[in-house]
Scaffold this motif. Structure first.
Motif, PDB file in Angstrom:
ATOM      1  N   ALA A   2      62.369  -1.015  89.583  1.00 32.36           N
ATOM      2  CA  ALA A   2      62.730   0.076  88.667  1.00 32.36           C
ATOM      3  C   ALA A   2      61.493   0.505  87.894  1.00 32.36           C
ATOM      4  O   ALA A   2      60.615  -0.311  87.604  1.00 32.36           O
ATOM      5  CB  ALA A   2      63.831  -0.362  87.713  1.00 32.36           C
ATOM      6  N   THR A   3      61.426   1.790  87.581  1.00 29.70           N
ATOM      7  CA  THR A   3      60.301   2.331  86.830  1.00 29.70           C
ATOM      8  C   THR A   3      60.791   2.801  85.469  1.00 29.70           C
ATOM      9  O   THR A   3      61.780   3.529  85.368  1.00 29.70           O
ATOM     10  CB  THR A   3      59.644   3.506  87.582  1.00 29.70           C
ATOM     11  OG1 THR A   3      59.215   3.065  88.866  1.00 29.70           O
ATOM     12  CG2 THR A   3      58.444   4.032  86.807  1.00 29.70           C
ATOM     13  N   PHE A   4      60.084   2.382  84.436  1.00 34.88           N
ATOM     14  CA  PHE A   4      60.426   2.763  83.075  1.00 34.88           C
ATOM     15  C   PHE A   4      59.254   3.511  82.454  1.00 34.88           C
ATOM     16  O   PHE A   4      58.097   3.331  82.851  1.00 34.88           O
ATOM     17  CB  PHE A   4      60.775   1.531  82.236  1.00 34.88           C
ATOM     18  CG  PHE A   4      61.941   0.749  82.768  1.00 34.88           C
ATOM     19  CD1 PHE A   4      63.237   1.060  82.385  1.00 34.88           C
ATOM     20  CD2 PHE A   4      61.755  -0.281  83.674  1.00 34.88           C
ATOM     21  CE1 PHE A   4      64.320   0.351  82.878  1.00 34.88           C
ATOM     22  CE2 PHE A   4      62.826  -1.004  84.183  1.00 34.88           C
ATOM     23  CZ  PHE A   4      64.114  -0.680  83.777  1.00 34.88           C
ATOM     24  N   TYR A   5      59.585   4.345  81.463  1.00 33.06           N
ATOM     25  CA  TYR A   5      58.595   5.203  80.834  1.00 33.06           C
ATOM     26  C   TYR A   5      58.657   5.008  79.324  1.00 33.06           C
ATOM     27  O   TYR A   5      59.576   4.375  78.801  1.00 33.06           O
ATOM     28  CB  TYR A   5      58.856   6.662  81.221  1.00 33.06           C
ATOM     29  CG  TYR A   5      58.757   6.897  82.707  1.00 33.06           C
ATOM     30  CD1 TYR A   5      57.533   7.195  83.292  1.00 33.06           C
ATOM     31  CD2 TYR A   5      59.880   6.776  83.529  1.00 33.06           C
ATOM     32  CE1 TYR A   5      57.432   7.384  84.659  1.00 33.06           C
ATOM     33  CE2 TYR A   5      59.771   6.958  84.896  1.00 33.06           C
ATOM     34  CZ  TYR A   5      58.549   7.263  85.460  1.00 33.06           C
ATOM     35  OH  TYR A   5      58.441   7.441  86.816  1.00 33.06           O
ATOM     36  N   PRO A   6      57.670   5.566  78.598  1.00 32.48           N
ATOM     37  CA  PRO A   6      57.677   5.378  77.138  1.00 32.48           C
ATOM     38  C   PRO A   6      58.983   5.785  76.473  1.00 32.48           C
ATOM     39  O   PRO A   6      59.350   5.201  75.452  1.00 32.48           O
ATOM     40  CB  PRO A   6      56.501   6.266  76.682  1.00 32.48           C
ATOM     41  CG  PRO A   6      55.553   6.234  77.836  1.00 32.48           C
ATOM     42  CD  PRO A   6      56.429   6.228  79.056  1.00 32.48           C
ATOM     43  N   LYS A   7      59.687   6.755  77.034  1.00 34.21           N
ATOM     44  CA  LYS A   7      60.953   7.164  76.431  1.00 34.21           C
ATOM     45  C   LYS A   7      62.023   6.079  76.550  1.00 34.21           C
ATOM     46  O   LYS A   7      63.059   6.145  75.895  1.00 34.21           O
ATOM     47  CB  LYS A   7      61.457   8.456  77.051  1.00 34.21           C
ATOM     48  CG  LYS A   7      61.775   8.375  78.527  1.00 34.21           C
ATOM     49  CD  LYS A   7      62.345   9.690  79.026  1.00 34.21           C
ATOM     50  CE  LYS A   7      61.376  10.821  78.794  1.00 34.21           C
ATOM     51  NZ  LYS A   7      61.900  12.123  79.189  1.00 34.21           N
ATOM     52  N   ILE A  26      72.592  -3.939  79.498  1.00 36.27           N
ATOM     53  CA  ILE A  26      73.107  -3.780  80.866  1.00 36.27           C
ATOM     54  C   ILE A  26      73.730  -2.401  81.047  1.00 36.27           C
ATOM     55  O   ILE A  26      73.486  -1.708  82.048  1.00 36.27           O
ATOM     56  CB  ILE A  26      74.129  -4.891  81.189  1.00 36.27           C
ATOM     57  CG1 ILE A  26      73.422  -6.246  81.277  1.00 36.27           C
ATOM     58  CG2 ILE A  26      74.858  -4.592  82.494  1.00 36.27           C
ATOM     59  CD1 ILE A  26      74.363  -7.412  81.469  1.00 36.27           C
ATOM     60  N   VAL A  27      74.551  -1.986  80.079  1.00 34.16           N
ATOM     61  CA  VAL A  27      75.181  -0.666  80.164  1.00 34.16           C
ATOM     62  C   VAL A  27      74.130   0.434  80.133  1.00 34.16           C
ATOM     63  O   VAL A  27      74.205   1.416  80.904  1.00 34.16           O
ATOM     64  CB  VAL A  27      76.193  -0.488  79.008  1.00 34.16           C
ATOM     65  CG1 VAL A  27      76.681   0.963  78.942  1.00 34.16           C
ATOM     66  CG2 VAL A  27      77.366  -1.435  79.175  1.00 34.16           C
ATOM     67  N   THR A  28      73.133   0.287  79.273  1.00 31.16           N
ATOM     68  CA  THR A  28      72.079   1.303  79.169  1.00 31.16           C
ATOM     69  C   THR A  28      71.317   1.448  80.483  1.00 31.16           C
ATOM     70  O   THR A  28      71.053   2.565  80.952  1.00 31.16           O
ATOM     71  CB  THR A  28      71.100   0.948  78.037  1.00 31.16           C
ATOM     72  OG1 THR A  28      71.815   0.851  76.806  1.00 31.16           O
ATOM     73  CG2 THR A  28      70.029   2.011  77.907  1.00 31.16           C
ATOM     74  N   ILE A  29      70.974   0.324  81.099  1.00 30.55           N
ATOM     75  CA  ILE A  29      70.237   0.378  82.366  1.00 30.55           C
ATOM     76  C   ILE A  29      71.129   0.906  83.489  1.00 30.55           C
ATOM     77  O   ILE A  29      70.698   1.706  84.326  1.00 30.55           O
ATOM     78  CB  ILE A  29      69.675  -1.014  82.720  1.00 30.55           C
ATOM     79  CG1 ILE A  29      68.615  -1.427  81.686  1.00 30.55           C
ATOM     80  CG2 ILE A  29      69.088  -1.024  84.111  1.00 30.55           C
ATOM     81  CD1 ILE A  29      68.049  -2.813  81.894  1.00 30.55           C
ATOM     82  N   ALA A  30      72.408   0.471  83.501  1.00 28.75           N
ATOM     83  CA  ALA A  30      73.322   0.898  84.566  1.00 28.75           C
ATOM     84  C   ALA A  30      73.614   2.397  84.509  1.00 28.75           C
ATOM     85  O   ALA A  30      73.816   3.038  85.534  1.00 28.75           O
ATOM     86  CB  ALA A  30      74.625   0.102  84.489  1.00 28.75           C
ATOM     87  N   PHE A  62      61.530   3.126  75.563  1.00 33.73           N
ATOM     88  CA  PHE A  62      61.065   2.106  74.625  1.00 33.73           C
ATOM     89  C   PHE A  62      62.230   1.382  73.966  1.00 33.73           C
ATOM     90  O   PHE A  62      62.117   0.210  73.597  1.00 33.73           O
ATOM     91  CB  PHE A  62      60.181   2.756  73.555  1.00 33.73           C
ATOM     92  CG  PHE A  62      59.576   1.774  72.600  1.00 33.73           C
ATOM     93  CD1 PHE A  62      58.455   1.041  72.954  1.00 33.73           C
ATOM     94  CD2 PHE A  62      60.132   1.565  71.340  1.00 33.73           C
ATOM     95  CE1 PHE A  62      57.887   0.125  72.070  1.00 33.73           C
ATOM     96  CE2 PHE A  62      59.577   0.658  70.454  1.00 33.73           C
ATOM     97  CZ  PHE A  62      58.454  -0.062  70.815  1.00 33.73           C
ATOM     98  N   ILE A  63      63.366   2.055  73.824  1.00 31.66           N
ATOM     99  CA  ILE A  63      64.531   1.429  73.207  1.00 31.66           C
ATOM    100  C   ILE A  63      64.957   0.189  73.993  1.00 31.66           C
ATOM    101  O   ILE A  63      65.476  -0.778  73.423  1.00 31.66           O
ATOM    102  CB  ILE A  63      65.705   2.442  73.115  1.00 31.66           C
ATOM    103  CG1 ILE A  63      66.861   1.839  72.338  1.00 31.66           C
ATOM    104  CG2 ILE A  63      66.140   2.888  74.495  1.00 31.66           C
ATOM    105  CD1 ILE A  63      66.574   1.571  70.896  1.00 31.66           C
ATOM    106  N   LEU A  64      64.707   0.211  75.325  1.00 33.29           N
ATOM    107  CA  LEU A  64      65.065  -0.942  76.141  1.00 33.29           C
ATOM    108  C   LEU A  64      64.172  -2.137  75.786  1.00 33.29           C
ATOM    109  O   LEU A  64      64.644  -3.273  75.736  1.00 33.29           O
ATOM    110  CB  LEU A  64      64.922  -0.605  77.627  1.00 33.29           C
ATOM    111  CG  LEU A  64      65.891   0.443  78.167  1.00 33.29           C
ATOM    112  CD1 LEU A  64      65.570   0.767  79.627  1.00 33.29           C
ATOM    113  CD2 LEU A  64      67.333  -0.041  78.051  1.00 33.29           C
TER     114      LEU A  64
END
Length: 476
Positions: free
Chosen positions: A87-92, A358-362, A94-96
């Protein structure tokens, strides 16, 4: 009345100093005295060996693994992309990261209320690397007594060889640690080639050197000083302890009064407790404390003293467990509770945070459409007599491949986009697109009208984005 277990610092040489007169300043920091840790084998040491092997294996292996041609873990700071397990994450996102840190904090609090400082004893990086360095020291310089004798001996070729070999091995481990750490930010295969061909930038050399030196000093020279003076956890751990927290403890009811005796002699025959005052629990302690003095903030819960004491008890034909994981209540003959309000509180918060992540990522959408209306001009009329509004569309592509989006707008009769309606957004790109929308005057009945922008991917047909905005026109 407080229910916390009192944590105290024990002065290894109690009593007033001859040189300390009344009114004189007393130094709060004592210069370090080298601790010679004796090697011990036992149940808890085997557990630590397993955890150490798993953690070190993950640390040194994961940096080399790839998934679909992408490193399994790669923090690409210049591109502002963070690749984790496909998975790729970005600065936006950041909450994760904030959520992950909160989970780690509550997890630490939850475990501490139950089992004290087991994190420090089995999984803390400082402990892991320190135990590796101590193992190397043991293999090269010999047992505790041999190391003490070697340090006191005059300079010789043997002493120089052993000391040089030990520090060379420490530096190699530290270098591998530094290379691996930087490899999570700079692809490891490229990093090693670039470093040794002098093609890497200066920052790569700096950070590899920094982490190499830090590992060498922390695990080789400072060791317990990091735990005692640099780690904040040692200072605030006691606020999470209570009489039901299971920690490494000496049983004074069974062990006192302590004293030596021959093997096979029952304690009752000589009027002593089970403790034979052999000092093995002190010799194996990596922070140099005597667990028999009670719970101390220097104790990292490694349980080496338990293994050492159990070995002596077995030799003396006494029951094991003179030093063991237990609670204050159990030592006093009371019932100990595993779950209590504090534990429930930390556990509930931990479960809620894990569920939220988990919910946020899903439900995380791999692309995003934002619309900003141009507030510099409410509206204008073009050459065809139609009413125009200007917007800025921002499309973020968080997938692994470029996406070509077709733009459309709905909400008013005969509404249309006058500017570009097809845009390609590269992977990880956040693209801004100036957009003009117009409608015929007869299509609006109010000065402020709701419209909906849509962006549908031609690359991935399941990827369709919608965002509401407002269209402003003259009052009829």
């Amino acid at each position: 009345m407080s229910s916390e277990i009192p944590v105290k610092q024990v002065d290894p040489s109690p009593g007033p100093s001859k040189n300390n007169k009344k009114g004189e300043a007393v130094e709060l920091y004592a210069s370090r005295k080298k601790i010679y840790v004796k090697e011990v084998k036992g149940f808890f040491q085997r557990i630590r060996n397993v955890s150490l092997t798993l953690l070190m294996g993950m640390y040194f292996l994961f940096v080399w693994l790839t998934l679909d041609g992408q490193p399994l873990i790669h923090f690409d700071l210049p591109a502002r992309e963070f690749h984790l397990y496909g998975a790729t994450f970005y600065p936006k996102d950041f909450i994760l990261l904030s959520g992950m840190l909160i989970i780690c904090a509550y997890g630490l609090f939850f475990i501490t209320t139950l089992f004290g400082r087991v994190w420090c004893g089995y999984t803390c990086p400082q402990t892991v690397w320190t135990f590796i360095f101590m193992w190397v020291e043991e293999r090269i310089e010999g047992s505790r007594n041999k190391r003490m004798k070697l340090d006191k001996s005059p300079s010789s070729s043997e002493k120089l060889f052993k000391k040089s070999a030990k520090h060379a091995a420490w530096l190699l481990i530290a270098l591998a640690t530094g290379l691996t750490f930087v490899g999570y930010f700079y692809p490891i295969r490229e990093l090693i080639v670039d470093l040794f061909t002098f093609q890497a930038n200066g920052w790569a050399y700096f950070w590899v050197s920094f982490f190499t030196i830090a590992t060498y000093l922390n695990a080789g020279w400072m060791r317990e000083q990091v735990c005692l003076y640099m780690c904040p956890y040692a200072r605030f751990q006691s606020v999470m302890f209570d009489p039901n927290t299971r920690v490494v403890s000496y049983d004074p009811n069974r062990g006192e009064p302590r004293g030596g005796r021959k093997k096979g002699v029952a304690p009752s025959e000589v009027g002593l407790g089970d403790c034979i005052d052999c000092g093995q629990c002190v010799q194996v302690c990596p922070t140099g404390i005597d667990i028999r003095d009670g719970l101390q903030y220097e104790c990292i819960g490694c349980a080496l003293c338990i293994d050492a004491c159990d070995e002596i008890m077995e030799k003396m034909d006494y029951p094991k467990g003179l030093i063991r994981y237990t609670t204050e209540n159990e030592l006093e003959g009371k019932t100990s509770k595993l779950l209590r309000p504090r534990t429930f509180g930390y556990g509930i918060m931990l479960a809620l945070m894990i569920s939220a992540i988990i919910v946020t990522i899903a439900t995380r959408v791999p692309a995003q459409l934002d619309v900003l209306r141009d507030r510099g001009a409410l509206f204008s009329f073009n050459g065809q007599g139609r009413i125009e509004n200007s917007y800025t569309l921002k499309i973020a592509n968080m997938t692994e491949v470029p996406q070509t989006f077709t733009l459309s707008v709905a909400g008013l009769e005969d509404i249309q986009i006058l500017t570009e309606t097809e845009v390609t957004v590269a992977s990880g790109e956040n693209r801004s697109l100036p957009t003009v929308v117009d409608v015929p005057p007869e299509s609006i009945n109010e000065s402020n009208n709701e419209i909906v922008f849509q962006a549908t991917s031609g690359t991935d047909t399941s990827l369709s984005l919608e965002t509401e905005s407002r269209f402003v026109g003259p009052t009829r």
